[in-house]
Design a protein around this motif. Structure first.
Motif, mmCIF file in Angstrom:
data_model
loop_
_atom_site.group_PDB
_atom_site.id
_atom_site.type_symbol
_atom_site.label_atom_id
_atom_site.label_comp_id
_atom_site.label_asym_id
_atom_site.label_seq_id
_atom_site.Cartn_x
_atom_site.Cartn_y
_atom_site.Cartn_z
ATOM 1 N N HIS A 111 -20.494 -32.366 -21.744
ATOM 2 C CA HIS A 111 -19.843 -31.314 -22.526
ATOM 3 C C HIS A 111 -19.816 -31.788 -23.974
ATOM 4 C CE1 HIS A 111 -17.071 -28.360 -23.989
ATOM 5 N NE2 HIS A 111 -16.881 -27.832 -22.795
ATOM 6 N N ASP A 142 -22.823 -28.159 -20.362
ATOM 7 C CA ASP A 142 -22.096 -27.025 -20.916
ATOM 8 C C ASP A 142 -22.893 -26.461 -22.088
ATOM 9 O OD1 ASP A 142 -20.177 -25.713 -22.887
ATOM 10 O OD2 ASP A 142 -18.872 -25.983 -21.149
ATOM 11 N N SER A 144 -22.020 -23.482 -23.686
ATOM 12 C CA SER A 144 -21.271 -22.518 -24.486
ATOM 13 C C SER A 144 -21.528 -22.836 -25.953
ATOM 14 C CB SER A 144 -19.779 -22.594 -24.165
ATOM 15 O OG SER A 144 -19.289 -23.904 -24.392
ATOM 16 N N TYR A 145 -21.260 -21.883 -26.805
ATOM 17 C CA TYR A 145 -21.650 -22.037 -28.204
ATOM 18 C C TYR A 145 -20.540 -21.479 -29.080
ATOM 19 C CZ TYR A 145 -24.929 -22.055 -32.185
ATOM 20 O OH TYR A 145 -25.566 -22.305 -33.370
ATOM 21 N N HIS A 175 -22.743 -21.453 -18.356
ATOM 22 C CA HIS A 175 -22.504 -20.337 -19.279
ATOM 23 C C HIS A 175 -23.790 -19.681 -19.780
ATOM 24 C CE1 HIS A 175 -18.588 -22.145 -19.095
ATOM 25 N NE2 HIS A 175 -18.933 -23.175 -19.849
ATOM 26 N N GLY A 178 -24.521 -18.691 -23.658
ATOM 27 C CA GLY A 178 -23.741 -17.822 -24.539
ATOM 28 C C GLY A 178 -24.644 -16.997 -25.429
ATOM 29 N N PHE A 200 -18.169 -17.061 -17.824
ATOM 30 C CA PHE A 200 -17.564 -16.775 -19.121
ATOM 31 C C PHE A 200 -18.431 -15.900 -20.035
ATOM 32 C CE2 PHE A 200 -16.201 -17.532 -23.490
ATOM 33 C CZ PHE A 200 -14.842 -17.315 -23.374
ATOM 34 N N SER A 201 -19.679 -16.278 -20.256
ATOM 35 C CA SER A 201 -20.501 -15.613 -21.266
ATOM 36 C C SER A 201 -20.669 -14.124 -20.994
ATOM 37 C CB SER A 201 -21.875 -16.278 -21.362
ATOM 38 O OG SER A 201 -21.761 -17.596 -21.840
ATOM 39 N N TYR A 204 -17.447 -12.441 -21.938
ATOM 40 C CA TYR A 204 -17.211 -12.554 -23.375
ATOM 41 C C TYR A 204 -18.092 -11.580 -24.153
ATOM 42 C CZ TYR A 204 -16.688 -14.764 -27.961
ATOM 43 O OH TYR A 204 -16.432 -15.008 -29.292
ATOM 44 N N ASP A 231 -15.517 -19.578 -14.324
ATOM 45 C CA ASP A 231 -14.827 -20.368 -15.335
ATOM 46 C C ASP A 231 -13.315 -20.215 -15.195
ATOM 47 O OD1 ASP A 231 -15.407 -22.310 -17.264
ATOM 48 O OD2 ASP A 231 -15.057 -20.946 -18.928
#
Length: 274
Positions: A111, A142, A144-145, A175, A178, A200-201, A204, A231
């Motif tokens: 991460h 991970d 995510s961004y 994710h 993202g 999540f993405s 979101y 998530d």
């Protein structure tokens, strides 16, 4: 859907509430994990199986871990696997991997934000990933961004670097990248051991132009390399499945393809593709 394997569940120690964005996942203790999972029971009941994410790099060095694991499976009977971060120091990580193997952990996770993995650390991280793959761990990254550190800790650059050296185990991009899903698509298209995880993405970015691109990307990569995750507790299982259904319907996935995403793929991975 008849079975759900939620591949991304966090036992979060909340300092205030979920919307305060004030978490301490890197400091969770065996006691806090047990207490939090016990409180999660009603919310996780719809999942047939779950994969628990542990983001404390030294969690499995705690005294009494064997007893903790026995209690853990009683508290969370649908627990199927654990994924854990490791120390980024290569010497420490190599010893830690032995402990993870001993305690039945199936996968490791990098991460970039929480572990502050800059490009200067990539050589050590790749060495850790190679050792982990030789020991049979799957590898999660991970992807995510966000945050103000999005340019300092480039998770997709790290993922691409690891993919150059690790070919024999699944590499799971949590994710699905993202807002960088276009780069994720070309990377996954090139590397057959990459799997895309949905947490999540999708929620979101719901309602954005990216929604259609997720459908395009998942169709192109194929249902056998997509893994459902929520998530939780950041996104509920119900909200995650509702959004994923929209995307998979746009992709034209059949019932069998959806079963791959919701359950079959994760089951194969935690059993190391047997």
């Amino acid at each position: 859907m008849s079975k759900i394997f939620d591949f991304n569940v966090h036992a979060v120690s909340l300092q205030h509430n979920l919307h305060s964005i004030h978490f301490s996942e890197t400091e969770v203790t065996p006691e806090s994990v047990l207490a939090t999972l016990d409180s999660y029971k009603p919310s996780l009941a719809s999942a047939t199986s779950i994969n628990l994410m542990i983001l404390n790099d030294y969690f499995f060095m705690t005294n009494g871990i064997q007893e903790f694991l026995k209690s853990l499976y009683n508290v969370c009977p649908n627990l199927a696997s654990i994924t854990a971060t490791t120390p980024i120091s290569k010497a420490l990580a190599f010893c830690y991997l032995d402990s993870l193997k001993q305690f039945g952990v199936k996968g490791i996770k990098f991460h970039c934000y929480t572990q502050k993995i800059s490009e200067a650390l990539f050589t050590d991280v790749v060495a850790i990933a190679k050792r982990a793959s030789e020991m049979g761990f799957y590898i999660c990254i991970d992807t995510s961004y966000g945050t103000t550190k999005l340019f300092d800790f480039d998770n997709l650059k790290l993922a691409a670097r690891i993919c150059d050296y690790v070919k024999n185990v699944p590499i799971i991009l949590l994710h699905s990248g993202g807002v960088r899903l276009r780069e994720v698509l070309v990377l996954a298209d090139y590397c057959p051991n990459i799997y895309l995880e949905t947490s999540f993405s999708l929620n979101y970015l719901a309602g954005s132009p990216w929604e259609d691109f997720f459908a395009f990307m998942y169709k192109k990569v194929g249902s056998e390399r997509i893994i459902f995750a929520s998530d939780f507790p950041y996104v509920s299982i119900e909200d995650a499945t509702s959004m994923l259904e929209i995307v998979m319907n746009k992709a034209g996935f059949s019932k069998l393809e959806k079963e791959n995403v919701y359950y079959n793929n994760a089951t194969r991975i935690v059993n190391l593709l047997k």
